[in-house]
Design an enzyme around this catalytic site. Structure first.
Site, PDB file in Angstrom:
ATOM      1  N   TRP A 103      -6.441   2.058   3.080  1.00 59.29           N
ATOM      2  CA  TRP A 103      -6.984   0.882   3.777  1.00 59.29           C
ATOM      3  C   TRP A 103      -6.450   0.774   5.189  1.00 59.29           C
ATOM      4  CZ3 TRP A 103     -11.396  -0.568   2.301  1.00 59.29           C
ATOM      5  CH2 TRP A 103     -11.749  -0.459   0.949  1.00 59.29           C
ATOM      6  N   ASP A 129      -3.225  -7.143   6.662  1.00 53.10           N
ATOM      7  CA  ASP A 129      -4.300  -7.110   5.671  1.00 53.10           C
ATOM      8  C   ASP A 129      -3.638  -7.380   4.331  1.00 53.10           C
ATOM      9  OD1 ASP A 129      -6.206  -6.525   3.799  1.00 53.10           O
ATOM     10  OD2 ASP A 129      -6.556  -4.455   4.457  1.00 53.10           O
ATOM     11  N   LYS A 146      -9.906 -10.415  -5.173  1.00 59.99           N
ATOM     12  CA  LYS A 146      -8.818  -9.935  -6.023  1.00 59.99           C
ATOM     13  C   LYS A 146      -8.016 -11.122  -6.546  1.00 59.99           C
ATOM     14  CE  LYS A 146      -8.915  -6.007  -3.002  1.00 59.99           C
ATOM     15  NZ  LYS A 146      -9.720  -5.084  -3.802  1.00 59.99           N
TER      16      LYS A 146
HETATM   17  N1  PMP Z   1      -8.095  -3.886   2.465  1.00 62.62           N
HETATM   18  C1  PMP Z   1      -7.590  -3.734   1.238  1.00 62.62           C
HETATM   19  C2  PMP Z   1      -6.113  -3.636   1.066  1.00 62.62           C
HETATM   20  C3  PMP Z   1      -8.455  -3.670   0.146  1.00 62.62           C
HETATM   21  O1  PMP Z   1      -7.952  -3.508  -1.087  1.00 62.62           O
HETATM   22  C4  PMP Z   1      -9.848  -3.789   0.339  1.00 62.62           C
HETATM   23  C5  PMP Z   1     -10.838  -3.777  -0.797  1.00 62.62           C
HETATM   24  N2  PMP Z   1     -10.494  -3.142  -1.925  1.00 62.62           N
HETATM   25  C6  PMP Z   1     -10.323  -3.917   1.636  1.00 62.62           C
HETATM   26  C7  PMP Z   1      -9.425  -3.988   2.678  1.00 62.62           C
HETATM   27  C8  PMP Z   1     -11.785  -4.040   1.926  1.00 62.62           C
HETATM   28  O2  PMP Z   1     -12.175  -5.295   1.554  1.00 62.62           O
HETATM   29  P1  PMP Z   1     -13.674  -5.813   1.539  1.00 62.62           P
HETATM   30  O3  PMP Z   1     -14.371  -5.041   0.484  1.00 62.62           O
HETATM   31  O4  PMP Z   1     -13.512  -7.268   1.241  1.00 62.62           O
HETATM   32  O5  PMP Z   1     -14.242  -5.568   2.888  1.00 62.62           O
END
Ligand code: PMP
Length: 360
Positions: free
Chosen positions: A102, A171, A195
């Site tokens: 991520w 994040d 989550k």
């Molecule tokens: N950052 C992290 C740490 C994630 O776990 C996720 C989704 N699994 C995201 C960003 C992306 O999030 P979204 O699908 O809400 O755009």
């Protein structure tokens, strides 16, 4: 009614009482003869829901007065763009600690909007971990250090917030509201809801107010934090359903002891699994450095694919589902977000112990 223990990494398990309450309120909200989903977002009913979510989101994290709370669409992914688009001017750079999948994506998007660089990169394919403060190399023109507080795919987290000379941007998608935030170090924290906070469709953003004025002029309205802050996140039609349910989850969180209680519960739930892993004589392998093990996503491997398939099948038969690791890394992953009860973690730990005894 058969409810399974759902270890999905997101969207993920929600408290059953919230699902039932939503079901009850869905057709007729507040005696209006229609659901909330059919009403104007400018109406009294929705405004009350929206206001409560903003207030609870503030209260639950003891947010200082000089921060705003925003409810935005586009998930955490849009924040990969909004953060650099708003915070990086001509002469400032964004530092990114590249701890996993991520963080990598966040840095890639930031590079479209300004000068963004890796302040630390995980050596591959070594043991997974987050950097120590002294390993972060920050350039003098750095505006912020972006961290991914918990890497959902790799199963690692920062045990402590980095202590650096620039503000942090985090994040927190996969550990939001499951650990206290030391606001003095932060300019911004964001995460998708799906989550720890509710269904998908809304992202929660905490932003320090002085940041709002810093955005460059050439930015469309939706991309500007200041536009959303000015309008209490009602600049355009919000994700009504997602916000409504987030409000229920935030109330649930408050009634279950708030962030501190969630942090303790996460520690206990994850410890139940890490203990089995550590006592398995190497039958289960966790690739994360022990200091950085995630309390939300416990990642582990079995000795071979065939054993893993058998394990997953036995787990599913015992109503422990969605334990397959992310397709990019394989293995197994048990996500233990706020709404996962201790009993779910204990049942999984018991199965893991028993399976290792039989197969090991
Ligand atoms: N950052 C992290 C740490 C994630 O776990 C996720 C989704 N699994 C995201 C960003 C992306 O999030 P979204 O699908 O809400 O755009």
């Amino acid at each position: 009614m058969a409810r399974v223990y759902n270890f999905s990494a997101g969207p993920s398990t929600l408290p059953v009482e919230i699902l039932e309450e939503t079901q009850k309120e869905l057709v007729d909200f507040d005696g209006q003869g229609m659901s909330l989903l059919e009403m104007s977002h400018r109406g009294k009913q929705y405004e009350a829901v929206h206001g409560e979510v903003l207030a609870l989101a503030r209260e639950l994290v003891d947010l200082p007065d000089d921060f705003d709370v925003l409810l935005l669409q586009g998930g955490a992914t849009l924040q990969f763009t909004m953060v650099p688009a708003n915070l990086l001017g001509e002469r400032r750079a964004g530092a990114y600690a590249v701890t996993g999948s991520w963080a990598k994506k966040a840095l890639a998007d930031a590079r479209h909007y300004g000068d963004a660089y890796a302040a630390w990169e995980a050596p591959e394919p070594a043991v997974l971990r987050t950097p120590r403060d002294e390993e972060l190399s920050l350039r003098p023109d750095t505006r912020y250090l972006h961290i991914t507080s918990n890497e959902t795919i790799e199963g690692i987290r920062y045990p402590d917030w980095p202590d650096v000379d620039v503000p942090l941007v985090a994040d927190m998608s996969s550990d939001f509201l499951s650990r206290p935030i030391e606001w003095s170090r932060f300019d911004l924290a964001y995460g998708g809801a799906q989550k720890n906070l509710g269904p998908a469709g809304v992202a929660l953003v905490y932003v320090r107010r002085r940041v709002l004025a810093q955005a460059p002029n050439a930015l469309g309205a939706y991309l500007r934090y200041a536009v959303h802050a000015d309008k209490d996140s009602l600049y355009n039609t919000p994700a009504v359903f997602a916000v409504w349910m987030m409000g229920k989850v935030l109330r649930w969180l408050r009634d279950h002891g708030g962030v501190r209680a969630m942090a303790e519960a996460a520690q206990r739930k994850s410890a139940a699994l890490y203990t089995v892993i550590d006592e398995s004589d190497g039958f289960y392998d966790c690739p994360a450095e022990p200091r950085c093990r995630s309390h939300m996503n416990v990642v582990f491997r079995l000795p071979d694919d065939e054993l893993q398939e058998r394990f997953l099948a036995e787990a599913a038969a015992a109503e422990l589902v969605n334990l397959k690791g992310h397709r990019s890394v394989g293995g197994c992953r048990a996500s233990l977000y706020n709404a996962m009860p201790q009993e779910g973690a204990d049942r999984l730990a018991e199965l893991m112990r028993d399976f290792a005894k039989r197969a090991g």
